[in-house]
Every structure is written in C-alpha cells, then in structure tokens.
Design an enzyme around this catalytic site. Sequence first.
Site, PDB file in Angstrom:
ATOM      1  N   THR A 131      -7.320  14.316   7.451  1.00 56.12           N
ATOM      2  CA  THR A 131      -6.906  12.737   7.712  1.00 56.12           C
ATOM      3  C   THR A 131      -7.746  12.437   9.108  1.00 56.12           C
ATOM      4  O   THR A 131      -7.724  13.166  10.014  1.00 56.12           O
ATOM      5  CB  THR A 131      -5.691  12.463   7.288  1.00 56.12           C
ATOM      6  N   ASP A 132      -8.150  11.203   9.006  1.00 62.53           N
ATOM      7  CA  ASP A 132      -8.247  10.442  10.205  1.00 62.53           C
ATOM      8  C   ASP A 132      -7.450  10.108  11.086  1.00 62.53           C
ATOM      9  O   ASP A 132      -7.571   9.923  12.346  1.00 62.53           O
ATOM     10  CB  ASP A 132      -9.348   9.184  10.043  1.00 62.53           C
ATOM     11  N   GLU A 133      -6.115  10.472  10.558  1.00 63.12           N
ATOM     12  CA  GLU A 133      -5.026   9.942  11.504  1.00 63.12           C
ATOM     13  C   GLU A 133      -4.657  10.946  12.622  1.00 63.12           C
ATOM     14  O   GLU A 133      -4.041  10.499  13.657  1.00 63.12           O
ATOM     15  CB  GLU A 133      -3.712   9.910  10.575  1.00 63.12           C
ATOM     16  N   TYR A 156       3.583  12.895  10.477  1.00 68.32           N
ATOM     17  CA  TYR A 156       2.860  13.288   9.193  1.00 68.32           C
ATOM     18  C   TYR A 156       1.186  13.582   9.913  1.00 68.32           C
ATOM     19  O   TYR A 156       0.796  14.554   9.658  1.00 68.32           O
ATOM     20  CB  TYR A 156       2.438  12.295   8.316  1.00 68.32           C
ATOM     21  N   LYS A 160      -0.753  17.304  10.344  1.00 66.96           N
ATOM     22  CA  LYS A 160      -2.027  17.542   9.694  1.00 66.96           C
ATOM     23  C   LYS A 160      -2.861  17.895  11.269  1.00 66.96           C
ATOM     24  O   LYS A 160      -3.667  18.981  10.909  1.00 66.96           O
ATOM     25  CB  LYS A 160      -2.457  16.173   9.247  1.00 66.96           C
ATOM     26  N   ASN A 185      -8.408   6.049   4.826  1.00 63.86           N
ATOM     27  CA  ASN A 185      -7.798   5.605   3.870  1.00 63.86           C
ATOM     28  C   ASN A 185      -8.421   5.507   2.143  1.00 63.86           C
ATOM     29  O   ASN A 185      -9.355   4.741   2.168  1.00 63.86           O
ATOM     30  CB  ASN A 185      -6.992   4.231   4.044  1.00 63.86           C
ATOM     31  N   ILE A 212       4.754  -6.693   4.141  1.00 67.24           N
ATOM     32  CA  ILE A 212       3.588  -6.480   5.083  1.00 67.24           C
ATOM     33  C   ILE A 212       4.341  -6.218   6.499  1.00 67.24           C
ATOM     34  O   ILE A 212       5.373  -6.823   6.900  1.00 67.24           O
ATOM     35  CB  ILE A 212       2.911  -7.635   5.272  1.00 67.24           C
ATOM     36  N   ASP A 286       8.294  -3.604  11.398  1.00 62.78           N
ATOM     37  CA  ASP A 286       7.082  -2.996  11.689  1.00 62.78           C
ATOM     38  C   ASP A 286       7.401  -1.535  11.282  1.00 62.78           C
ATOM     39  O   ASP A 286       8.677  -1.012  11.734  1.00 62.78           O
ATOM     40  CB  ASP A 286       6.436  -3.222  13.139  1.00 62.78           C
ATOM     41  N   GLY A 289       5.754   3.391  15.711  1.00 63.72           N
ATOM     42  CA  GLY A 289       4.585   4.112  16.191  1.00 63.72           C
ATOM     43  C   GLY A 289       3.460   3.792  15.286  1.00 63.72           C
ATOM     44  O   GLY A 289       2.673   4.682  15.351  1.00 63.72           O
TER      45      GLY A 289
HETATM   46  P1  NAD Z   1      -0.422  13.191  -2.692  1.00 62.40           P
HETATM   47  O1  NAD Z   1       0.753  13.024  -1.964  1.00 62.40           O
HETATM   48  O2  NAD Z   1      -0.699  12.102  -3.529  1.00 62.40           O
HETATM   49  O3  NAD Z   1      -0.537  14.447  -3.355  1.00 62.40           O
HETATM   50  C1  NAD Z   1      -0.173  15.649  -2.785  1.00 62.40           C
HETATM   51  C2  NAD Z   1      -0.268  16.740  -3.828  1.00 62.40           C
HETATM   52  O4  NAD Z   1       0.378  17.974  -2.969  1.00 62.40           O
HETATM   53  C3  NAD Z   1       1.097  16.519  -4.682  1.00 62.40           C
HETATM   54  O5  NAD Z   1       0.334  16.657  -6.044  1.00 62.40           O
HETATM   55  C4  NAD Z   1       2.130  17.416  -4.541  1.00 62.40           C
HETATM   56  O6  NAD Z   1       2.961  17.962  -5.759  1.00 62.40           O
HETATM   57  C5  NAD Z   1       1.556  18.352  -3.806  1.00 62.40           C
HETATM   58  N1  NAD Z   1       2.493  19.220  -3.008  1.00 62.40           N
HETATM   59  C6  NAD Z   1       2.948  18.878  -2.127  1.00 62.40           C
HETATM   60  N2  NAD Z   1       3.895  19.560  -1.517  1.00 62.40           N
HETATM   61  C7  NAD Z   1       3.524  20.808  -1.891  1.00 62.40           C
HETATM   62  C8  NAD Z   1       3.788  22.281  -1.832  1.00 62.40           C
HETATM   63  N3  NAD Z   1       4.793  22.668  -0.772  1.00 62.40           N
HETATM   64  N4  NAD Z   1       3.305  23.160  -2.425  1.00 62.40           N
HETATM   65  C9  NAD Z   1       2.462  23.033  -3.472  1.00 62.40           C
HETATM   66  N5  NAD Z   1       1.859  21.635  -3.944  1.00 62.40           N
HETATM   67  C10 NAD Z   1       2.497  20.656  -2.732  1.00 62.40           C
HETATM   68  O7  NAD Z   1      -1.398  13.327  -1.531  1.00 62.40           O
HETATM   69  P2  NAD Z   1      -3.091  12.477  -1.479  1.00 62.40           P
HETATM   70  O8  NAD Z   1      -2.875  11.331  -1.180  1.00 62.40           O
HETATM   71  O9  NAD Z   1      -3.627  12.986  -2.677  1.00 62.40           O
HETATM   72  O10 NAD Z   1      -3.803  13.541  -0.290  1.00 62.40           O
HETATM   73  C11 NAD Z   1      -4.123  14.737  -0.436  1.00 62.40           C
HETATM   74  C12 NAD Z   1      -4.666  15.503   0.922  1.00 62.40           C
HETATM   75  O11 NAD Z   1      -5.622  14.544   1.342  1.00 62.40           O
HETATM   76  C13 NAD Z   1      -3.630  15.430   1.845  1.00 62.40           C
HETATM   77  O12 NAD Z   1      -3.702  16.800   2.502  1.00 62.40           O
HETATM   78  C14 NAD Z   1      -3.797  14.350   2.619  1.00 62.40           C
HETATM   79  O13 NAD Z   1      -3.063  14.721   3.888  1.00 62.40           O
HETATM   80  C15 NAD Z   1      -5.324  14.159   2.840  1.00 62.40           C
HETATM   81  N6  NAD Z   1      -5.774  12.800   2.872  1.00 62.40           N
HETATM   82  C16 NAD Z   1      -5.300  11.813   2.266  1.00 62.40           C
HETATM   83  C17 NAD Z   1      -5.543  10.445   2.266  1.00 62.40           C
HETATM   84  C18 NAD Z   1      -5.311   9.073   1.847  1.00 62.40           C
HETATM   85  O14 NAD Z   1      -5.662   8.136   2.001  1.00 62.40           O
HETATM   86  N7  NAD Z   1      -4.473   9.448   0.700  1.00 62.40           N
HETATM   87  C19 NAD Z   1      -7.045  10.204   3.562  1.00 62.40           C
HETATM   88  C20 NAD Z   1      -7.279  11.623   4.137  1.00 62.40           C
HETATM   89  C21 NAD Z   1      -6.678  12.791   3.876  1.00 62.40           C
HETATM   90  O1  DAU Z   2      -5.931   7.316   7.214  1.00 64.87           O
HETATM   91  C1  DAU Z   2      -5.697   8.122   6.227  1.00 64.87           C
HETATM   92  C2  DAU Z   2      -4.094   8.233   5.848  1.00 64.87           C
HETATM   93  O2  DAU Z   2      -4.084   7.032   4.936  1.00 64.87           O
HETATM   94  C3  DAU Z   2      -3.884   9.259   5.044  1.00 64.87           C
HETATM   95  O3  DAU Z   2      -4.144  10.474   5.871  1.00 64.87           O
HETATM   96  C4  DAU Z   2      -2.322   9.236   4.344  1.00 64.87           C
HETATM   97  O4  DAU Z   2      -2.071  10.428   3.436  1.00 64.87           O
HETATM   98  C5  DAU Z   2      -2.277   7.909   3.816  1.00 64.87           C
HETATM   99  O5  DAU Z   2      -0.896   7.846   3.198  1.00 64.87           O
HETATM  100  C6  DAU Z   2      -2.875   6.733   4.621  1.00 64.87           C
HETATM  101  O6  DAU Z   2      -1.987   6.350   5.606  1.00 64.87           O
HETATM  102  P1  DAU Z   2      -1.647   4.972   5.948  1.00 64.87           P
HETATM  103  O7  DAU Z   2      -0.079   4.876   6.541  1.00 64.87           O
HETATM  104  O8  DAU Z   2      -2.625   4.315   6.709  1.00 64.87           O
HETATM  105  O9  DAU Z   2      -1.340   4.570   4.464  1.00 64.87           O
HETATM  106  P2  DAU Z   2      -0.372   3.244   3.865  1.00 64.87           P
HETATM  107  O10 DAU Z   2      -0.645   2.987   2.384  1.00 64.87           O
HETATM  108  O11 DAU Z   2       1.054   3.852   3.917  1.00 64.87           O
HETATM  109  O12 DAU Z   2      -0.504   1.999   4.740  1.00 64.87           O
HETATM  110  C7  DAU Z   2      -1.529   1.260   5.155  1.00 64.87           C
HETATM  111  C8  DAU Z   2      -1.229   0.369   6.005  1.00 64.87           C
HETATM  112  O13 DAU Z   2      -0.504  -0.719   5.268  1.00 64.87           O
HETATM  113  C9  DAU Z   2      -0.610   0.654   7.309  1.00 64.87           C
HETATM  114  O14 DAU Z   2      -1.088   0.085   8.466  1.00 64.87           O
HETATM  115  C10 DAU Z   2       1.013   0.639   6.971  1.00 64.87           C
HETATM  116  C11 DAU Z   2       0.762  -0.949   6.037  1.00 64.87           C
HETATM  117  N1  DAU Z   2       2.091  -1.009   5.203  1.00 64.87           N
HETATM  118  C12 DAU Z   2       2.285   0.321   4.158  1.00 64.87           C
HETATM  119  C13 DAU Z   2       3.267   0.088   3.428  1.00 64.87           C
HETATM  120  C14 DAU Z   2       3.487   1.279   2.416  1.00 64.87           C
HETATM  121  C15 DAU Z   2       2.520  -2.243   5.026  1.00 64.87           C
HETATM  122  O15 DAU Z   2       2.307  -3.141   5.693  1.00 64.87           O
HETATM  123  N2  DAU Z   2       3.625  -2.254   3.887  1.00 64.87           N
HETATM  124  C16 DAU Z   2       3.955  -1.247   3.330  1.00 64.87           C
HETATM  125  O16 DAU Z   2       5.013  -1.397   2.337  1.00 64.87           O
END
Ligand code: NAD
Ligand code: DAU
Length: 350
Positions: A131-133, A156, A160, A185, A212, A286, A289
């Site tokens: 992730t970019d985080e 988180y 990562k 994201n 929000i 909020d 962090g």
């Molecule tokens: P998600 O939470 O939707 O899916 C995660 C999957 O991993 C699920 O199917 C879950 O059952 C499985 N899992 C969790 N713990 C496990 C374990 N101990 N053993 C086996 N399987 C397990 O996540 P996502 O949003 O699809 O993200 C997938 C990957 O991409 C992650 O590594 C995340 O860090 C990375 N990523 C996500 C985003 C995003 O915006 N969602 C962006 C950049 C990188």
């Molecule tokens: O940047 C990549 C990451 O993007 C991934 O590594 C993570 O797995 C993925 O969950 C995502 O993280 P964010 O924290 O950016 O995503 P989230 O959808 O939780 O939040 C997006 C933005 O919206 C963030 O600034 C927090 C805000 N937010 C989120 C929720 C859930 C709200 O304002 N209200 C909400 O209820």
Amino acid sequence: MKILITGGAGFIGSHVVRLFVNKYPSYTIYNLDKLTYAGNLANLKDIENKPNYKFVKGDIVDADFINKLFSELKFGAVIHLAAESHVDRSITNPLEFVYTNVIGTVNLLNAAKTIYKENTNAFKLFYHVSTDEVYGSLGETGMFTETTSYDPHSPYSASKASSDHFVRAYHDTYGLPSLISNCSNNYGPNHFPEKLIPLCISNIKNNKPLPIYGKGENVRDWLFVEDHARAIDVIFHNAKAGSTYNIGGHNEWTNIDVIRLLCKIMDKKLGRAEGTNEKLITFVKDRAGHDLRYAIDSTKLQNELGWKPSLQFEEGLERTVDWYLANEEWLQNVTSGDYQKYYEQQYVKR
Ligand code: NAD
Ligand code: DAU
C-alpha cells in the site's frame, strides 16, 4: 505453473484471481484464504468451476499448515494479498494486524524460500501487494515515488511497512526472487462496506447518515480495482525481481468531494430529487492519526511497463454504484450479523 494467490476471496484478491484464471488457462491458480469477515467466496461464483482454479481455506499465520501446503504443491510463484486491511480496525485491534500482515507474510516467505533453495529454477517470484500508506502522509503538494522514505502512522500501515521490509530482507539475504507494488486507494465492485465508498453507497441506499471524519478535507488517490489487477498482471510478468512499483490513479479527491459526487450519482440512480442524498452527510469525530493526503506517482510503471489507468473516476464510480444496486443480496449478506456490531462500535457513539 502453479501460482498461489493469497487473500483471493477479498476485494482486490478476487479481481486478481478472476483475471489470472480467465487470461492464463495454462496456470493453475490456488486461492488461499482464511475467509475472515472480509473474505467472501460469493466474489468468485463465476469462476469457481473453472478447471485451472482451486480454493484452499487456511490461515497464513499457521506456519505448519503453510509449510505442508508448499511442500505438497510446490508453487512456482506467489502473489500475496492476504491481509487485515482496514485502518479503523487496526486502531482497535493492532495485534491482529501483526499476526496476519507481519507473521503471516514471514511464514509465506519461509515456505517460498524452502522451495527456492531446493531448486532455484522452480520458484519464479514472490510478489507482495502493498500500500501507499507505508510512505506516511503528504502535505498540500508532492507525490509518493518508489524512493520516498517509509513513515507509517497507523498500526495497519506499520504492519504493511514491516512486511515490505521482510520481503526485501528475504530478497537481499537469501536471494529469494521477490518484488513489491505499493498502490493507492482502490474502489469498485466487491469492496467491503466498512471502507468509505461502499459504506456510503450502502447508507445512501438505506437513507442512513454518511459519516465523514473531521471536515472531509483528507485527500485520497482513487484507482478502479480492475486497473490495479491489470497492473499486478503487468508487473508479475514483466518486472525484475528486487524491484518496486507504485500504482495509482493520478486521481486525487477530498473525501467530501467524493461523497458529494456519489450522492449526485445516486440521486439519479434512485430517482431521488437532486440534493436529497447530500442531506445525509454528517461530520463525525476524526480518525486518530488520520493521514492528510496520499498521492502516488506511477510514472515508473507507466514508462517502463506501459500500464495506465483505464477509467475516469466518474465512470468508475457509476459502474461501482450500478454493481451494488444490482447485487443487493451480496450487500445484504455482508451487512447482517457481525457487521451490525462493528457499525455500532465505530459509529453509533462516535
Ligand atoms: P480485504 O480485506 O478485502 O481482503 C483481505 C483478504 O485476506 C480476505 O479475503 C481475508 O479473508 C483474507 N485474509 C485475512 N487474513 C488472513 C489470514 N490470516 N490467512 C489467510 N487469508 C486471510 O483486502 P483488500 O482491500 O482486498 O486488500 C488486499 C491487499 O491489497 C492487502 O494486502 C492490502 O494491504 C493491499 N492494498 C489494498 C488497497 C485498498 O485500497 N483496498 C490498496 C493498496 C493495497
Ligand atoms: O491507500 C491505500 C489504502 O486505502 C489501503 O492500503 C487500505 O487497505 C484501504 O483500506 C484504504 O485505506 P483508507 O484508510 O484510505 O480507506 P478508507 O476507505 O477507510 O478511508 C478513506 C478516507 O475516508 C480516509 O481519509 C478516512 C475517510 N473515512 C473513512 C470511513 C470508513 C471517513 O471519512 N468516514 C468513514 O466512515
């Protein structure tokens, strides 16, 4: 070649599994997933009977299980997506993130190393999806590049970042062919409704408040999930071991603007008068962090490997809304039971 994709029942993983199963009939794709709250086999209904697809239920934290699986199946490559992925849950329960994201990743690296040492030609690549985080938070200007220093803030992103460091350590110390991509994201179909966009789609549908955080000024760089899956395909097949690629949409939006756009799209789709859904917007306490801004510079990926995002955000968001409206049963199933408890804890007394 046998390819192990971990976390293939999750949001991004299911799109990666589908792309690989459909595009590469000569590969056998093993999807290893624990099926946590975020894993859902309904995401893969359309490919579950394909001859080159196999599902394995299991936990990457269980080293004995992982070692046995690798020694039986001798995977030629791993694409590792399994993770605990939600920042808010990591604030409540950091240890779960250490187990899966750090220890789980090291277990997979150890098992891959064993196969690689037995026969260096038989193991092609350990591809870690990150992730970019890990880069922390940007101010008003600038973008993350592949050389930006790591500066994670949430449990988180700390987990990562740690897993990224282990992947590089296994490459440098043991020669394990591995690489990492760091993506911004994602949004799109099958996104679990704990994340901003699907949570708000679900709440708009049910006329519930749209929470929000803070003033909604935080900025995220949104990429359609299928574009991420295409980038993983391109990197997997073309990048050199030891490399890193950033993946992003060049598509920065403040959270409040994303939700205003979503409200507008859904006013039309649900036949509500313009401005109806915006009235649901509610500013809440909020996130602790809370990173201000993410923006990815994906020039390296675009120049070296020719990938670019395919969709404009408005079009991608509309496709996403259409998917949720057409898949009511999916949404119903994932928002009943434990989700209700989670929602109450996160939002009701916020
Ligand atoms: P998600 O939470 O939707 O899916 C995660 C999957 O991993 C699920 O199917 C879950 O059952 C499985 N899992 C969790 N713990 C496990 C374990 N101990 N053993 C086996 N399987 C397990 O996540 P996502 O949003 O699809 O993200 C997938 C990957 O991409 C992650 O590594 C995340 O860090 C990375 N990523 C996500 C985003 C995003 O915006 N969602 C962006 C950049 C990188
Ligand atoms: O940047 C990549 C990451 O993007 C991934 O590594 C993570 O797995 C993925 O969950 C995502 O993280 P964010 O924290 O950016 O995503 P989230 O959808 O939780 O939040 C997006 C933005 O919206 C963030 O600034 C927090 C805000 N937010 C989120 C929720 C859930 C709200 O304002 N209200 C909400 O209820």
